[in-house]
Design an enzyme around this catalytic site. Sequence first.
Site, PDB file in Angstrom:
ATOM      1  N   GLU A 115       0.853  -1.187   0.000  1.00 54.77           N
ATOM      2  CA  GLU A 115       0.000   0.000   0.000  1.00 54.77           C
ATOM      3  C   GLU A 115       0.882   1.227   0.000  1.00 54.77           C
ATOM      4  OE1 GLU A 115      -1.381  -1.659   3.292  1.00 54.77           O
ATOM      5  OE2 GLU A 115      -3.003  -2.719   2.287  1.00 54.77           O
ATOM      6  N   TYR A 127       7.930   2.036  -7.620  1.00 60.61           N
ATOM      7  CA  TYR A 127       7.166   0.782  -7.725  1.00 60.61           C
ATOM      8  C   TYR A 127       6.701   0.526  -9.165  1.00 60.61           C
ATOM      9  CZ  TYR A 127       7.032   1.091  -2.605  1.00 60.61           C
ATOM     10  OH  TYR A 127       7.380   1.174  -1.281  1.00 60.61           O
TER      11      TYR A 127
HETATM   12  C1  LIG Z   1      10.397   6.380  -1.735  1.00 56.79           C
HETATM   13  C2  LIG Z   1      11.878   6.274  -1.388  1.00 56.79           C
HETATM   14  C3  LIG Z   1      12.118   5.005  -0.574  1.00 56.79           C
HETATM   15  C4  LIG Z   1      12.687   6.207  -2.706  1.00 56.79           C
HETATM   16  O1  LIG Z   1      14.059   6.024  -2.358  1.00 56.79           O
HETATM   17  P1  LIG Z   1      15.241   6.354  -3.388  1.00 56.79           P
HETATM   18  O2  LIG Z   1      16.450   5.620  -2.925  1.00 56.79           O
HETATM   19  O3  LIG Z   1      15.362   7.813  -3.579  1.00 56.79           O
HETATM   20  O4  LIG Z   1      14.699   5.719  -4.737  1.00 56.79           O
HETATM   21  P2  LIG Z   1      15.598   5.294  -5.981  1.00 56.79           P
HETATM   22  O5  LIG Z   1      16.768   6.224  -6.077  1.00 56.79           O
HETATM   23  O6  LIG Z   1      15.872   3.827  -5.883  1.00 56.79           O
HETATM   24  O7  LIG Z   1      14.633   5.635  -7.186  1.00 56.79           O
HETATM   25  C5  LIG Z   1      13.930   4.673  -7.912  1.00 56.79           C
HETATM   26  C6  LIG Z   1      13.133   5.382  -8.981  1.00 56.79           C
HETATM   27  O8  LIG Z   1      12.233   6.326  -8.388  1.00 56.79           O
HETATM   28  C7  LIG Z   1      12.485   7.629  -8.908  1.00 56.79           C
HETATM   29  N1  LIG Z   1      12.335   8.627  -7.867  1.00 56.79           N
HETATM   30  C8  LIG Z   1      12.997   8.696  -6.696  1.00 56.79           C
HETATM   31  N2  LIG Z   1      12.613   9.814  -6.033  1.00 56.79           N
HETATM   32  C9  LIG Z   1      11.722  10.440  -6.828  1.00 56.79           C
HETATM   33  C10 LIG Z   1      10.969  11.644  -6.695  1.00 56.79           C
HETATM   34  N3  LIG Z   1      11.074  12.418  -5.603  1.00 56.79           N
HETATM   35  N4  LIG Z   1      10.109  11.980  -7.698  1.00 56.79           N
HETATM   36  C11 LIG Z   1       9.985  11.200  -8.799  1.00 56.79           C
HETATM   37  N5  LIG Z   1      10.678  10.053  -8.986  1.00 56.79           N
HETATM   38  C12 LIG Z   1      11.533   9.688  -8.003  1.00 56.79           C
HETATM   39  C13 LIG Z   1      13.916   7.586  -9.392  1.00 56.79           C
HETATM   40  O9  LIG Z   1      14.148   8.577 -10.379  1.00 56.79           O
HETATM   41  C14 LIG Z   1      13.996   6.191  -9.943  1.00 56.79           C
HETATM   42  O10 LIG Z   1      13.370   6.096 -11.189  1.00 56.79           O
HETATM   43  P3  LIG Z   1      14.201   6.093 -12.558  1.00 56.79           P
HETATM   44  O11 LIG Z   1      15.034   4.859 -12.533  1.00 56.79           O
HETATM   45  O12 LIG Z   1      13.131   6.071 -13.575  1.00 56.79           O
HETATM   46  O13 LIG Z   1      15.024   7.316 -12.554  1.00 56.79           O
HETATM   47  C15 LIG Z   1      12.366   7.530  -0.604  1.00 56.79           C
HETATM   48  O14 LIG Z   1      11.928   8.679  -1.284  1.00 56.79           O
HETATM   49  C16 LIG Z   1      11.868   7.570   0.838  1.00 56.79           C
HETATM   50  O15 LIG Z   1      12.502   7.009   1.731  1.00 56.79           O
HETATM   51  N6  LIG Z   1      10.726   8.247   1.059  1.00 56.79           N
HETATM   52  C17 LIG Z   1      10.153   8.357   2.431  1.00 56.79           C
HETATM   53  C18 LIG Z   1       9.597   7.016   2.895  1.00 56.79           C
HETATM   54  C19 LIG Z   1       8.587   6.446   1.916  1.00 56.79           C
HETATM   55  O16 LIG Z   1       7.731   7.158   1.399  1.00 56.79           O
HETATM   56  N7  LIG Z   1       8.699   5.131   1.667  1.00 56.79           N
HETATM   57  C20 LIG Z   1       7.804   4.425   0.775  1.00 56.79           C
HETATM   58  C21 LIG Z   1       6.592   3.989   1.530  1.00 56.79           C
HETATM   59  S1  LIG Z   1       5.426   3.143   0.479  1.00 56.79           S
END
Ligand SMILES: CC(C)(COP(=O)(O)OP(=O)(O)OC[C@H]1O[C@@H](n2cnc3c(N)ncnc32)[C@H](O)[C@@H]1OP(=O)(O)O)[C@@H](O)C(=O)NCCC(=O)NCCS
Length: 173
Positions: A115, A127
């Site tokens: 979710e 995702y």
């Molecule tokens: C969501 C989260 C885990 C992503 O972590 P991350 O290490 O920055 O993600 P990644 O670098 O592995 O990115 C994977 C993909 O998402 C995209 N992405 C990452 N941050 C993004 C943003 N702010 N806006 C749009 N796309 C984004 C990346 O560009 C990448 O896609 P691409 O390969 O097409 O370029 C991080 O933002 C986080 O910890 N957020 C707070 C906690 C949370 O919301 N967790 C998820 C709960 S469901």
Amino acid sequence: MSSPAPIRLRRMTQADLPQVEALDRLSFRTPWPPSSFAYELRPDASSICLVAESTDAAAQKQIIGNVVIWLAADEAQVATLAVALEHRGRGVARALLASALLEAWQLGARKSVLEVRVSNEAALHLYYGMGYKPVGLRAGYYEDTHEDALLLTLEEIQPEALQKLLKPAESGF
Ligand SMILES: CC(C)(COP(=O)(O)OP(=O)(O)OC[C@H]1O[C@@H](n2cnc3c(N)ncnc32)[C@H](O)[C@@H]1OP(=O)(O)O)[C@@H](O)C(=O)NCCC(=O)NCCS
């Protein structure tokens, strides 16, 4: 500009809990209750708990990300996933999730569910990029803001595809 510090993925341990809980508090409006991560680490838990660790000597093996997956029958439910703000956008979350799903597949999981807040663009981008598809909406699911949750499913965990998302140096087990 210096290149980003290398990372290593490995299983979460009790010793990681202070850093993991601090990261959880910084990453979510509603952090997990105290002792929840410790509960996931108990020997009989059906959970996969991984951390990403910066291997930069100056960073002193700082925990920069974590993921917890719950296993039930052939399903791997993503329970939590977070990356420290200053390390986001480097593929850490994708590597953590790919690694955890690979382990889930080895343990018999064939699909994955989760979710996510409808407003969480970063998580949705991650995702969808890994093949999850929206299959439902839980209206007002989150107690803090009454925001809706999207229910996402990865219908078939594909180990070969996940393996390609992992750099060899990133897997610590
Ligand atoms: C969501 C989260 C885990 C992503 O972590 P991350 O290490 O920055 O993600 P990644 O670098 O592995 O990115 C994977 C993909 O998402 C995209 N992405 C990452 N941050 C993004 C943003 N702010 N806006 C749009 N796309 C984004 C990346 O560009 C990448 O896609 P691409 O390969 O097409 O370029 C991080 O933002 C986080 O910890 N957020 C707070 C906690 C949370 O919301 N967790 C998820 C709960 S469901």
